[in-house]
Scaffold this motif. Structure first.
Motif, PDB file in Angstrom:
ATOM      1  N   ARG A  31     -13.087 -36.036  28.474  1.00 16.48           N
ATOM      2  CA  ARG A  31     -14.401 -36.059  27.839  1.00 16.48           C
ATOM      3  C   ARG A  31     -14.271 -36.152  26.326  1.00 16.48           C
ATOM      4  NH1 ARG A  31     -19.065 -31.377  28.596  1.00 16.48           N
ATOM      5  NH2 ARG A  31     -20.731 -32.475  27.478  1.00 16.48           N
ATOM      6  N   HIS A  32     -13.311 -35.433  25.761  1.00 17.27           N
ATOM      7  CA  HIS A  32     -13.099 -35.466  24.314  1.00 17.27           C
ATOM      8  C   HIS A  32     -12.679 -36.861  23.862  1.00 17.27           C
ATOM      9  CE1 HIS A  32     -12.173 -33.912  20.343  1.00 17.27           C
ATOM     10  NE2 HIS A  32     -10.984 -34.462  20.409  1.00 17.27           N
ATOM     11  N   LEU A  33     -11.762 -37.475  24.615  1.00 19.80           N
ATOM     12  CA  LEU A  33     -11.316 -38.828  24.264  1.00 19.80           C
ATOM     13  C   LEU A  33     -12.457 -39.836  24.397  1.00 19.80           C
ATOM     14  CD1 LEU A  33      -7.796 -38.882  25.968  1.00 19.80           C
ATOM     15  CD2 LEU A  33      -8.325 -38.656  23.522  1.00 19.80           C
ATOM     16  N   ALA A  34     -13.314 -39.623  25.396  1.00 24.41           N
ATOM     17  CA  ALA A  34     -14.461 -40.521  25.563  1.00 24.41           C
ATOM     18  C   ALA A  34     -15.419 -40.398  24.381  1.00 24.41           C
ATOM     19  CB  ALA A  34     -15.188 -40.196  26.867  1.00 24.41           C
ATOM     20  N   ARG A  35     -15.599 -39.187  23.880  1.00 27.19           N
ATOM     21  CA  ARG A  35     -16.462 -38.985  22.709  1.00 27.19           C
ATOM     22  C   ARG A  35     -15.885 -39.693  21.492  1.00 27.19           C
ATOM     23  NH1 ARG A  35     -17.645 -32.474  23.231  1.00 27.19           N
ATOM     24  NH2 ARG A  35     -19.442 -32.599  24.662  1.00 27.19           N
ATOM     25  N   ARG A  36     -14.582 -39.583  21.305  1.00 35.40           N
ATOM     26  CA  ARG A  36     -13.948 -40.251  20.165  1.00 35.40           C
ATOM     27  C   ARG A  36     -14.077 -41.767  20.275  1.00 35.40           C
ATOM     28  NH1 ARG A  36     -10.983 -37.266  16.745  1.00 35.40           N
ATOM     29  NH2 ARG A  36      -9.956 -39.153  16.022  1.00 35.40           N
ATOM     30  N   GLN A  37     -13.912 -42.285  21.488  1.00 34.82           N
ATOM     31  CA  GLN A  37     -14.035 -43.720  21.691  1.00 34.82           C
ATOM     32  C   GLN A  37     -15.460 -44.180  21.426  1.00 34.82           C
ATOM     33  OE1 GLN A  37     -11.688 -45.913  22.152  1.00 34.82           O
ATOM     34  NE2 GLN A  37     -13.122 -47.640  22.279  1.00 34.82           N
ATOM     35  N   ALA A  38     -16.439 -43.412  21.930  1.00 37.09           N
ATOM     36  CA  ALA A  38     -17.841 -43.767  21.701  1.00 37.09           C
ATOM     37  C   ALA A  38     -18.174 -43.716  20.212  1.00 37.09           C
ATOM     38  CB  ALA A  38     -18.754 -42.823  22.481  1.00 37.09           C
ATOM     39  N   GLY A  39     -17.633 -42.719  19.519  1.00 39.24           N
ATOM     40  CA  GLY A  39     -17.865 -42.622  18.084  1.00 39.24           C
ATOM     41  C   GLY A  39     -17.262 -43.782  17.324  1.00 39.24           C
ATOM     42  N   THR A  40     -16.050 -44.170  17.705  1.00 39.36           N
ATOM     43  CA  THR A  40     -15.385 -45.306  17.057  1.00 39.36           C
ATOM     44  C   THR A  40     -16.176 -46.593  17.257  1.00 39.36           C
ATOM     45  OG1 THR A  40     -13.208 -44.275  17.353  1.00 39.36           O
ATOM     46  CG2 THR A  40     -13.267 -46.658  16.986  1.00 39.36           C
ATOM     47  N   GLU A  41     -16.644 -46.814  18.472  1.00 31.56           N
ATOM     48  CA  GLU A  41     -17.419 -48.020  18.750  1.00 31.56           C
ATOM     49  C   GLU A  41     -18.754 -48.018  18.016  1.00 31.56           C
ATOM     50  OE1 GLU A  41     -17.724 -48.173  22.962  1.00 31.56           O
ATOM     51  OE2 GLU A  41     -15.592 -48.652  23.280  1.00 31.56           O
ATOM     52  N   ALA A  42     -19.390 -46.839  17.947  1.00 35.92           N
ATOM     53  CA  ALA A  42     -20.671 -46.746  17.239  1.00 35.92           C
ATOM     54  C   ALA A  42     -20.493 -47.039  15.754  1.00 35.92           C
ATOM     55  CB  ALA A  42     -21.289 -45.359  17.433  1.00 35.92           C
ATOM     56  N   LEU A  43     -19.416 -46.532  15.166  1.00 40.06           N
ATOM     57  CA  LEU A  43     -19.156 -46.788  13.757  1.00 40.06           C
ATOM     58  C   LEU A  43     -18.858 -48.256  13.509  1.00 40.06           C
ATOM     59  CD1 LEU A  43     -16.966 -43.698  12.790  1.00 40.06           C
ATOM     60  CD2 LEU A  43     -19.273 -44.208  11.984  1.00 40.06           C
ATOM     61  N   ARG A  44     -18.081 -48.849  14.378  1.00 42.27           N
ATOM     62  CA  ARG A  44     -17.734 -50.259  14.221  1.00 42.27           C
ATOM     63  C   ARG A  44     -18.991 -51.134  14.284  1.00 42.27           C
ATOM     64  NH1 ARG A  44     -14.570 -50.777  18.329  1.00 42.27           N
ATOM     65  NH2 ARG A  44     -12.680 -50.149  17.219  1.00 42.27           N
ATOM     66  N   GLY A  45     -19.830 -50.877  15.269  1.00 39.78           N
ATOM     67  CA  GLY A  45     -21.054 -51.657  15.405  1.00 39.78           C
ATOM     68  C   GLY A  45     -22.020 -51.427  14.261  1.00 39.78           C
ATOM     69  N   SER A  46     -22.140 -50.171  13.817  1.00 33.12           N
ATOM     70  CA  SER A  46     -23.061 -49.857  12.724  1.00 33.12           C
ATOM     71  C   SER A  46     -22.597 -50.467  11.416  1.00 33.12           C
ATOM     72  CB  SER A  46     -23.195 -48.332  12.571  1.00 33.12           C
ATOM     73  OG  SER A  46     -23.763 -47.753  13.734  1.00 33.12           O
ATOM     74  N   LEU A  47     -21.290 -50.434  11.173  1.00 32.23           N
ATOM     75  CA  LEU A  47     -20.753 -51.009   9.946  1.00 32.23           C
ATOM     76  C   LEU A  47     -20.966 -52.522   9.922  1.00 32.23           C
ATOM     77  CD1 LEU A  47     -19.285 -50.187   7.358  1.00 32.23           C
ATOM     78  CD2 LEU A  47     -17.125 -50.603   8.542  1.00 32.23           C
ATOM     79  N   ALA A  48     -20.756 -53.167  11.062  1.00 34.89           N
ATOM     80  CA  ALA A  48     -20.985 -54.608  11.144  1.00 34.89           C
ATOM     81  C   ALA A  48     -22.465 -54.925  10.930  1.00 34.89           C
ATOM     82  CB  ALA A  48     -20.517 -55.136  12.509  1.00 34.89           C
ATOM     83  N   ALA A  67     -19.734 -50.303   1.794  1.00 31.36           N
ATOM     84  CA  ALA A  67     -19.889 -49.379   2.913  1.00 31.36           C
ATOM     85  C   ALA A  67     -18.556 -49.146   3.602  1.00 31.36           C
ATOM     86  CB  ALA A  67     -20.900 -49.931   3.922  1.00 31.36           C
ATOM     87  N   ASP A  68     -18.366 -47.931   4.098  1.00 28.94           N
ATOM     88  CA  ASP A  68     -17.211 -47.635   4.928  1.00 28.94           C
ATOM     89  C   ASP A  68     -17.615 -46.589   5.963  1.00 28.94           C
ATOM     90  OD1 ASP A  68     -17.267 -45.226   3.604  1.00 28.94           O
ATOM     91  OD2 ASP A  68     -15.506 -45.636   2.376  1.00 28.94           O
ATOM     92  N   SER A  69     -16.677 -46.195   6.810  1.00 26.46           N
ATOM     93  CA  SER A  69     -16.997 -45.292   7.904  1.00 26.46           C
ATOM     94  C   SER A  69     -15.908 -44.253   8.072  1.00 26.46           C
ATOM     95  CB  SER A  69     -17.175 -46.081   9.209  1.00 26.46           C
ATOM     96  OG  SER A  69     -15.977 -46.734   9.571  1.00 26.46           O
ATOM     97  N   ALA A  70     -16.270 -43.163   8.756  1.00 25.58           N
ATOM     98  CA  ALA A  70     -15.319 -42.075   8.977  1.00 25.58           C
ATOM     99  C   ALA A  70     -15.625 -41.397  10.305  1.00 25.58           C
ATOM    100  CB  ALA A  70     -15.388 -41.062   7.835  1.00 25.58           C
ATOM    101  N   LEU A  71     -14.608 -41.254  11.141  1.00 26.78           N
ATOM    102  CA  LEU A  71     -14.681 -40.464  12.362  1.00 26.78           C
ATOM    103  C   LEU A  71     -14.020 -39.126  12.048  1.00 26.78           C
ATOM    104  CD1 LEU A  71     -15.438 -40.664  15.461  1.00 26.78           C
ATOM    105  CD2 LEU A  71     -12.998 -41.098  15.834  1.00 26.78           C
ATOM    106  N   LEU A  72     -14.801 -38.073  12.033  1.00 30.27           N
ATOM    107  CA  LEU A  72     -14.321 -36.763  11.585  1.00 30.27           C
ATOM    108  C   LEU A  72     -14.343 -35.769  12.744  1.00 30.27           C
ATOM    109  CD1 LEU A  72     -16.249 -36.575   8.190  1.00 30.27           C
ATOM    110  CD2 LEU A  72     -13.925 -37.415   8.604  1.00 30.27           C
ATOM    111  N   ASP A  73     -13.414 -34.835  12.716  1.00 30.13           N
ATOM    112  CA  ASP A  73     -13.331 -33.806  13.744  1.00 30.13           C
ATOM    113  C   ASP A  73     -14.133 -32.578  13.318  1.00 30.13           C
ATOM    114  OD1 ASP A  73     -11.585 -35.161  15.558  1.00 30.13           O
ATOM    115  OD2 ASP A  73      -9.935 -34.782  14.151  1.00 30.13           O
ATOM    116  N   GLY A  74     -14.905 -32.042  14.256  1.00 29.76           N
ATOM    117  CA  GLY A  74     -15.670 -30.832  13.975  1.00 29.76           C
ATOM    118  C   GLY A  74     -17.060 -30.918  14.570  1.00 29.76           C
ATOM    119  N   PHE A  75     -17.749 -29.788  14.574  1.00 29.38           N
ATOM    120  CA  PHE A  75     -19.115 -29.782  15.071  1.00 29.38           C
ATOM    121  C   PHE A  75     -19.997 -30.588  14.117  1.00 29.38           C
ATOM    122  CE2 PHE A  75     -17.359 -25.911  16.996  1.00 29.38           C
ATOM    123  CZ  PHE A  75     -17.664 -26.175  18.329  1.00 29.38           C
TER     124      PHE A  75
END
Length: 285
Positions: free
Chosen positions: A58-75, A86-94
Motif C-alpha cells: 500500500r505504501h509503494l502504491a501511494r508513492r507511485q500514485a504520487g509520482t504519477e500525479a506530480l508528473r501529470g500536474s507538472l506537464a 516549476a518543479d515538483s517534490a515527493l516528500l515523506d511524512g503526513f
C-alpha cells in the motif's frame, strides 16, 4: 524532480486522488503575478508500524500514485504556462505536517477543497485545509472548483480591528495591486443588544473606523480602486455573500475569538465551508 530551496515560491499541494486542476491553475497564476517559482508537492504518509499487517504494498502504491500525479500536474502547468519556473517534490511524512512545515519558506500555500463535512474534516487522512491553515506561517489559499467571477474582478477582505485582520488588509491591497483589480473592504456589524447610543450613532462610528483603517493603504496603492462598507449580519454570512462573485475573499486567521486550540478563527472556519470563491487566510505577523 526534488530540491531544497530558500526561495519563497508558491507551493501547491497535489491531491493524487482528486481533481487538483483548479488549485493548480490558481497557484500558477499567482506565481506568474509575483514572479516566483511554483513548487508542486505530494506528501506520502509513513508505513503503519504493525506486526500483523504488511503495509509495504500500500505504501509503494501511494508513492507511485504520487509520482504519477506530480508528473501529470507538472506537464499540465508547463503546457498551460510555458514560461513558468516549476518543479515538483515527493516528500515523506503526513501531508498536513509536511505542508505546514513548508509554509516557513513559502510565499503562499495553495490547496484544493473537496468540501468535506465537519466530521470528515477532522477524521479524514486526506483533509489538509484546517490543520495546514491553523499552523501556516504564510498565507494559505483554499481553491474550490465551482466558482464564477463577475465582470469587474475584485477581491473582498474582511476586517474586524484585530491584528490578523490588519495583516489581511495589507496583503489584500498588495494582491489587488498585482491583479489590477478592485478591492472591497467589508466589516460585518452586529448591532449591540444594549447601548447608550442610537443604532445610527454606533453604525456611523464603525464606518469611520473602517475608513480610517483603509486610508493609509489606499495612499500606498493609489491604483487600487477601493470601496469600504459596514454590512449588518454575522461575519461568515456577510463575507460569503459579499464575495460570491469575487476573485477571492481574504481574512485574518484569527479574529476576536474562535477555536483557540486549533488557532483558526470561527470566521475562517465558517468561510471554508460556506464561501464559493477561494478563501485566503493570512496569519498575523
Amino acid at each position: 524532480m526534488t530540491r531544497t530551496t530558500g526561495r519563497r515560491d508558491i507551493v501547491v499541494g497535489i491531491d493524487p486522488v482528486g481533481n487538483g486542476q483548479p488549485a493548480l491553475a490558481w497557484a500558477a497564476e499567482e506565481a506568474l503575478l509575483r514572479g516566483t517559482g511554483l513548487r508542486l508537492v505530494v506528501a506520502v504518509p509513513p508505513q503503519h508500524d504493525t506486526q500483523h499487517v504488511d503495509d509495504t504494498p500500500r505504501h509503494l502504491a501511494r508513492r507511485q500514485a504520487g509520482t504519477e500525479a506530480l508528473r501529470g500536474s507538472l506537464a499540465w502547468v508547463e503546457a498551460r504556462q510555458p514560461g513558468i519556473r516549476a518543479d515538483s517534490a515527493l516528500l515523506d511524512g503526513f501531508p498536513s505536517a509536511v505542508l505546514a512545515g513548508l509554509t516557513r519558506e513559502a510565499a503562499m500555500v495553495v490547496l484544493g477543497s473537496r468540501h468535506l463535512s465537519r466530521a470528515e474534516e477532522f477524521l479524514s487522512a486526506g483533509s489538509l485545509v484546517v490543520p495546514v491553515t491553523a499552523k501556516a506561517r504564510c498565507p494559505v489559499a483554499v481553491v474550490v472548483a465551482e466558482h464564477v467571477t463577475r465582470e469587474q474582478p475584485c477581491l473582498v477582505v474582511g476586517v474586524d480591528g484585530s491584528e490578523s485582520s490588519r495583516a489581511a488588509l495589507a496583503w489584500a491591497f498588495e494582491e489587488a495591486d498585482l491583479r489590477r483589480c478592485a478591492l472591497r473592504v467589508v466589516a460585518a456589524w452586529q448591532p449591540p443588544v444594549f447601548t447608550l447610543h442610537s443604532r445610527d450613532t454606533v453604525f456611523d462610528a464603525e464606518t469611520r473606523l473602517l475608513a480610517e483603517a483603509t486610508a493609509g493603504w489606499a495612499e500606498k496603492y493609489p491604483d487600487v480602486q477601493v470601496t469600504h462598507e459596514v454590512l449588518p449580519g454575522s461575519p461568515v454570512e456577510t463575507l460569503a455573500d459579499a464575495a460570491e462573485h469575487a476573485l477571492a475573499v481574504v481574512v485574518g486567521r484569527r479574529g476576536r475569538g474562535g477555536y483557540t486550540g486549533m488557532r483558526v478563527g470561527s470566521v475562517v472556519h465558517g468561510l471554508l465551508h460556506r464561501a464559493r470563491c477561494p478563501v485566503i487566510t493570512v496569519p498575523a505577523g
